[in-house]
Design a protein around this motif. Structure first.
Motif, PDB file in Angstrom:
ATOM      1  N   SER A 159     -12.648  -2.617   0.976  1.00 51.14           N
ATOM      2  CA  SER A 159     -11.563  -3.519   1.365  1.00 51.14           C
ATOM      3  C   SER A 159     -10.253  -2.751   1.512  1.00 51.14           C
ATOM      4  CB  SER A 159     -11.443  -4.684   0.384  1.00 51.14           C
ATOM      5  OG  SER A 159     -11.324  -4.237  -0.938  1.00 51.14           O
ATOM      6  N   GLY A 160     -10.001  -1.771   0.651  1.00 54.25           N
ATOM      7  CA  GLY A 160      -8.802  -0.935   0.814  1.00 54.25           C
ATOM      8  C   GLY A 160      -8.835  -0.154   2.121  1.00 54.25           C
ATOM      9  N   THR A 161      -9.998   0.393   2.424  1.00 50.51           N
ATOM     10  CA  THR A 161     -10.181   1.144   3.672  1.00 50.51           C
ATOM     11  C   THR A 161      -9.872   0.250   4.875  1.00 50.51           C
ATOM     12  OG1 THR A 161     -11.892   2.490   2.621  1.00 50.51           O
ATOM     13  CG2 THR A 161     -11.912   2.408   5.038  1.00 50.51           C
ATOM     14  N   ALA A 162     -10.410  -0.965   4.841  1.00 57.84           N
ATOM     15  CA  ALA A 162     -10.241  -1.898   5.958  1.00 57.84           C
ATOM     16  C   ALA A 162      -8.776  -2.302   6.112  1.00 57.84           C
ATOM     17  CB  ALA A 162     -11.123  -3.124   5.740  1.00 57.84           C
ATOM     18  N   LEU A 163      -8.095  -2.522   4.986  1.00 54.91           N
ATOM     19  CA  LEU A 163      -6.678  -2.915   5.064  1.00 54.91           C
ATOM     20  C   LEU A 163      -5.822  -1.786   5.635  1.00 54.91           C
ATOM     21  CD1 LEU A 163      -5.967  -4.820   1.725  1.00 54.91           C
ATOM     22  CD2 LEU A 163      -6.147  -5.774   4.049  1.00 54.91           C
ATOM     23  N   ALA A 164      -6.019  -0.570   5.112  1.00 51.50           N
ATOM     24  CA  ALA A 164      -5.195   0.555   5.588  1.00 51.50           C
ATOM     25  C   ALA A 164      -5.398   0.748   7.083  1.00 51.50           C
ATOM     26  CB  ALA A 164      -5.561   1.830   4.819  1.00 51.50           C
ATOM     27  N   ALA A 165      -6.630   0.691   7.538  1.00 54.12           N
ATOM     28  CA  ALA A 165      -6.899   0.872   8.967  1.00 54.12           C
ATOM     29  C   ALA A 165      -6.315  -0.294   9.772  1.00 54.12           C
ATOM     30  CB  ALA A 165      -8.400   0.978   9.216  1.00 54.12           C
ATOM     31  N   HIS A 166      -6.429  -1.500   9.260  1.00 51.63           N
ATOM     32  CA  HIS A 166      -5.887  -2.685   9.943  1.00 51.63           C
ATOM     33  C   HIS A 166      -4.382  -2.520  10.194  1.00 51.63           C
ATOM     34  CE1 HIS A 166      -5.023  -6.821  10.938  1.00 51.63           C
ATOM     35  NE2 HIS A 166      -4.217  -6.931   9.890  1.00 51.63           N
ATOM     36  N   TYR A 167      -3.654  -1.987   9.212  1.00 50.79           N
ATOM     37  CA  TYR A 167      -2.213  -1.845   9.374  1.00 50.79           C
ATOM     38  C   TYR A 167      -1.834  -0.618  10.203  1.00 50.79           C
ATOM     39  CZ  TYR A 167      -2.009  -5.215   5.523  1.00 50.79           C
ATOM     40  OH  TYR A 167      -2.165  -6.317   4.738  1.00 50.79           O
TER      41      TYR A 167
ATOM     42  N   ILE B 277       0.842  -1.208   0.000  1.00 53.64           N
ATOM     43  CA  ILE B 277       0.000   0.000   0.000  1.00 53.64           C
ATOM     44  C   ILE B 277       0.876   1.257   0.000  1.00 53.64           C
ATOM     45  CG2 ILE B 277      -1.667   1.318   1.380  1.00 53.64           C
ATOM     46  CD1 ILE B 277      -2.835  -1.447   2.251  1.00 53.64           C
ATOM     47  N   THR B 278       1.948   1.218   0.773  1.00 55.47           N
ATOM     48  CA  THR B 278       2.861   2.363   0.807  1.00 55.47           C
ATOM     49  C   THR B 278       3.509   2.573  -0.565  1.00 55.47           C
ATOM     50  OG1 THR B 278       3.269   1.988   3.149  1.00 55.47           O
ATOM     51  CG2 THR B 278       4.891   3.312   1.970  1.00 55.47           C
ATOM     52  N   ALA B 279       3.880   1.486  -1.208  1.00 52.55           N
ATOM     53  CA  ALA B 279       4.468   1.597  -2.553  1.00 52.55           C
ATOM     54  C   ALA B 279       3.450   2.153  -3.538  1.00 52.55           C
ATOM     55  CB  ALA B 279       4.977   0.228  -3.020  1.00 52.55           C
ATOM     56  N   ALA B 280       2.194   1.732  -3.391  1.00 53.26           N
ATOM     57  CA  ALA B 280       1.137   2.253  -4.265  1.00 53.26           C
ATOM     58  C   ALA B 280       0.998   3.763  -4.071  1.00 53.26           C
ATOM     59  CB  ALA B 280      -0.190   1.559  -3.954  1.00 53.26           C
ATOM     60  N   HIS B 281       1.033   4.181  -2.812  1.00 50.67           N
ATOM     61  CA  HIS B 281       0.888   5.609  -2.519  1.00 50.67           C
ATOM     62  C   HIS B 281       2.029   6.410  -3.146  1.00 50.67           C
ATOM     63  CE1 HIS B 281      -0.617   8.625   0.751  1.00 50.67           C
ATOM     64  NE2 HIS B 281      -1.046   8.919  -0.442  1.00 50.67           N
ATOM     65  N   ASP B 282       3.254   5.898  -2.990  1.00 50.41           N
ATOM     66  CA  ASP B 282       4.406   6.584  -3.589  1.00 50.41           C
ATOM     67  C   ASP B 282       4.280   6.637  -5.115  1.00 50.41           C
ATOM     68  OD1 ASP B 282       5.407   6.876  -1.066  1.00 50.41           O
ATOM     69  OD2 ASP B 282       6.806   5.188  -1.200  1.00 50.41           O
TER      70      ASP B 282
ATOM     71  N   ILE C   5      -7.304  -2.323  -5.276  1.00 50.92           N
ATOM     72  CA  ILE C   5      -7.597  -2.261  -3.834  1.00 50.92           C
ATOM     73  C   ILE C   5      -6.495  -1.495  -3.093  1.00 50.92           C
ATOM     74  CG2 ILE C   5      -7.783  -3.682  -1.740  1.00 50.92           C
ATOM     75  CD1 ILE C   5      -9.129  -5.853  -3.575  1.00 50.92           C
ATOM     76  N   ALA C   6      -5.230  -1.766  -3.444  1.00 57.79           N
ATOM     77  CA  ALA C   6      -4.110  -1.059  -2.790  1.00 57.79           C
ATOM     78  C   ALA C   6      -4.190   0.433  -3.076  1.00 57.79           C
ATOM     79  CB  ALA C   6      -2.775  -1.633  -3.262  1.00 57.79           C
ATOM     80  N   GLY C   7      -4.581   0.792  -4.293  1.00 52.94           N
ATOM     81  CA  GLY C   7      -4.739   2.215  -4.625  1.00 52.94           C
ATOM     82  C   GLY C   7      -5.842   2.863  -3.803  1.00 52.94           C
ATOM     83  N   GLN C   8      -6.988   2.196  -3.712  1.00 55.60           N
ATOM     84  CA  GLN C   8      -8.110   2.771  -2.931  1.00 55.60           C
ATOM     85  C   GLN C   8      -7.728   2.894  -1.448  1.00 55.60           C
ATOM     86  OE1 GLN C   8      -9.178   3.356  -5.609  1.00 55.60           O
ATOM     87  NE2 GLN C   8     -10.670   1.983  -6.568  1.00 55.60           N
ATOM     88  N   ALA C   9      -6.857   1.993  -0.968  1.00 53.21           N
ATOM     89  CA  ALA C   9      -6.440   2.032   0.438  1.00 53.21           C
ATOM     90  C   ALA C   9      -5.715   3.328   0.795  1.00 53.21           C
ATOM     91  CB  ALA C   9      -5.535   0.834   0.735  1.00 53.21           C
ATOM     92  N   THR C  10      -5.149   4.003  -0.213  1.00 53.67           N
ATOM     93  CA  THR C  10      -4.342   5.191   0.099  1.00 53.67           C
ATOM     94  C   THR C  10      -5.200   6.348   0.606  1.00 53.67           C
ATOM     95  OG1 THR C  10      -4.415   6.003  -2.204  1.00 53.67           O
ATOM     96  CG2 THR C  10      -2.582   4.537  -1.598  1.00 53.67           C
ATOM     97  N   ALA C  11      -6.494   6.346   0.320  1.00 53.49           N
ATOM     98  CA  ALA C  11      -7.360   7.417   0.854  1.00 53.49           C
ATOM     99  C   ALA C  11      -7.392   7.332   2.380  1.00 53.49           C
ATOM    100  CB  ALA C  11      -8.772   7.305   0.280  1.00 53.49           C
ATOM    101  N   THR C  12      -7.589   6.128   2.893  1.00 52.00           N
ATOM    102  CA  THR C  12      -7.631   5.947   4.344  1.00 52.00           C
ATOM    103  C   THR C  12      -6.237   6.099   4.958  1.00 52.00           C
ATOM    104  OG1 THR C  12      -9.617   4.612   4.267  1.00 52.00           O
ATOM    105  CG2 THR C  12      -8.166   4.254   6.153  1.00 52.00           C
ATOM    106  N   LYS C  13      -5.216   5.692   4.228  1.00 50.62           N
ATOM    107  CA  LYS C  13      -3.839   5.938   4.702  1.00 50.62           C
ATOM    108  C   LYS C  13      -3.641   7.447   4.939  1.00 50.62           C
ATOM    109  CE  LYS C  13       1.013   5.071   3.364  1.00 50.62           C
ATOM    110  NZ  LYS C  13       1.506   6.344   2.820  1.00 50.62           N
TER     111      LYS C  13
END
Lengths: 316, 316
Positions: A184-192, A8-13, A153-161
């Protein structure tokens, strides 16, 4: 493999130069109305007007030169179409976007405005999928699924990150659920990043498939489809269902009048434009106030692409 | 005396705890459409939904205990009414707000929501003024004029002070003109903080009084009143006219179709809600593109209080 924190961090970068770090807005009136402490993550201000830019750009930028060579394709009547068209433009490859012929002209024009080719088909899932298959066969284009794809999913997770890095931790983070890419991205980012956060989704009563799938563990269809939240009609995929079952606490249903009332409150009080689909989590919070009372709640406002000529507010 | 820089700075310090430091938004699409480099100062996100909170709060907080004792009063059908009601609530004094009986119920309710007493009158300027006089005679309340008051002007100036401190200097700063409180404050702040800035106003063709007063130096009436920009119907006052003649470069006229088109562009592309009056400067820029080409332009988006049941977009 389910995206890890480093994925997810790599996706954000990877996507950071091409997306907005969207602002988080608060509103004292809505805090008073809800009894909770609300932080709205404004993906309606995102590139292409919706969070889908994150997943689309991450997926396209993750492709190899070989995969990019003959262009990319997807089917979508909505924001994913624009996201893939935008992302393809960034890397200079062709985008073939399959859209139902009944999609609003303004949406087709928006996709063409990003330089993509729009291929019209009948407004059924079968026609959409067979048309995409034909595009792949004819052009060798690479398909980007709108949600059942770990890069998306990893891309969408960056909003919650971003939301957690800017304002976290939260007691609750809420998102709507359609195909489940954002949820699912939201849930993963928050989980980590903030594992004590409860992830709670909102879903329309008139497209109540995810709440069933969440319970049974199988991909279920909605009992009926009838809702103004036209971004949330799709069923979950196997990848999104697995993550949602692991990391989401609950999915709450809301009616269309509740969605419209929540949407109107946000328009009137926050002075921002959001789509009906986007008002679903806030509507779910208002319907279940006691559950959120006094809690610090992040809400992903997913998009702002509405047809101003067809608003649901009626005349006074 | 025309407010000095130190008066404006003192006003800003006075009101800061009670107002929002509003964000400035940019939009690549609107830069492309206009050919200019645009910075939108979002006073639609201000307390009470409009810049008027700045002037109203500064005026009320500047009153002596003696002046506050018997409450404050004003006449307004719009945002100034809410501003004075809000400001009175902050200092715990009573507000008597004279409103035309034809004002929308939602606006009367908003004013009452801040704890003010609404006093209805006939919808004429004469009735409004005589009713305020009666309130002053009966209650001894202190009148706060909506624009022809140096404390109000100094308050409105703080929007441009923030804009220049955050993103200045600018080639041009634009604001709409009704009674001229915002425009004169804008011009003063720029004059002190970035004196090379051109100040250019927008005014509706259907309320074209300021452009005449600007030329003749006398307070003129509009040839006719017929515009959707209902926040810009009033004539200038002697104080605002003097400052505008000293420090404003030009006042540009726009038609109602141009105002509606500019408003729609901002709604659709920026996903924010602005009033018709608020779209007037951007409409003026679009009508006179060559004049602004390549320039860095600040635009004050003045407010976002619209009736969602009565939008001017028609149906597609």
């Amino acid at each position: 493999m389910i995206p890890t924190l480093s994925i997810i961090t790599a996706a954000h970068d990877r996507i950071r130069p091409y997306i907005h770090h969207t602002p988080t807005l608060t509103c004292q009136t809505l805090n008073r109305v809800s009894g909770a402490d609300l932080y709205f993550k404004c993906e309606n201000f995102q590139k292409i007007g919706a969070f889908k830019a994150r997943g689309g750009v991450n997926a396209v930028l993750s492709l190899t030169p070989e995969e990019l060579k003959n262009g990319v394709t997807t089917h979508s009547s909505g924001n994913h179409a624009q996201a893939i068209a935008y992302a393809a433009g960034l890397v200079g490859t062709k985008a073939y976007i399959v859209m139902p012929r009944t999609a609003p002209q303004v949406k087709k024009d928006a996709v063409r405005g990003y330089g993509a080719e729009v291929i019209e088909c009948e407004p059924t899932l079968e026609a959409r999928e067979s048309t995409v298959e034909r595009v792949i066969a004819e052009h060798g284009a690479t398909m980007i699924h709108p949600f059942n794809d770990y890069r998306v999913i990893a891309g969408q997770a960056t909003a919650t990150k971003e939301l957690i890095e800017d304002h976290g931790p939260f007691d609750v983070i809420m998102a709507p659920v359609g195909g489940g890419g954002l949820l699912s991205g939201t849930a993963l980012a928050a989980h980590y990043l903030a594992p004590k956060t409860e992830i709670i989704a909102g879903e329309p009563e008139g497209a109540a498939d995810a709440v069933l799938s969440f319970k049974t563990g199988n991909i279920e269809k909605a009992p009926y489809i009838d809702t103004i939240a036209d971004g949330l009609l799709t069923n979950l995929g196997d990848k999104t269902l697995e993550i949602i079952r692991l990391h989401v606490r609950d999915i709450l249903l809301v009616s269309d009048p509740e969605i419209i009332a929540a949407m109107r409150l946000i328009w009137e009080r926050m002075k921002i434009i959001i789509e009906p689909s986007c008002a679903v989590p806030f509507a779910a919070l208002l319907r279940n106030k006691e559950r959120f009372e006094g809690k610090k709640v992040g809400i992903i406002l997913t998009g702002g692409n509405v047809d101003l000529g067809k608003l649901p507010f009626g005349s006074n």
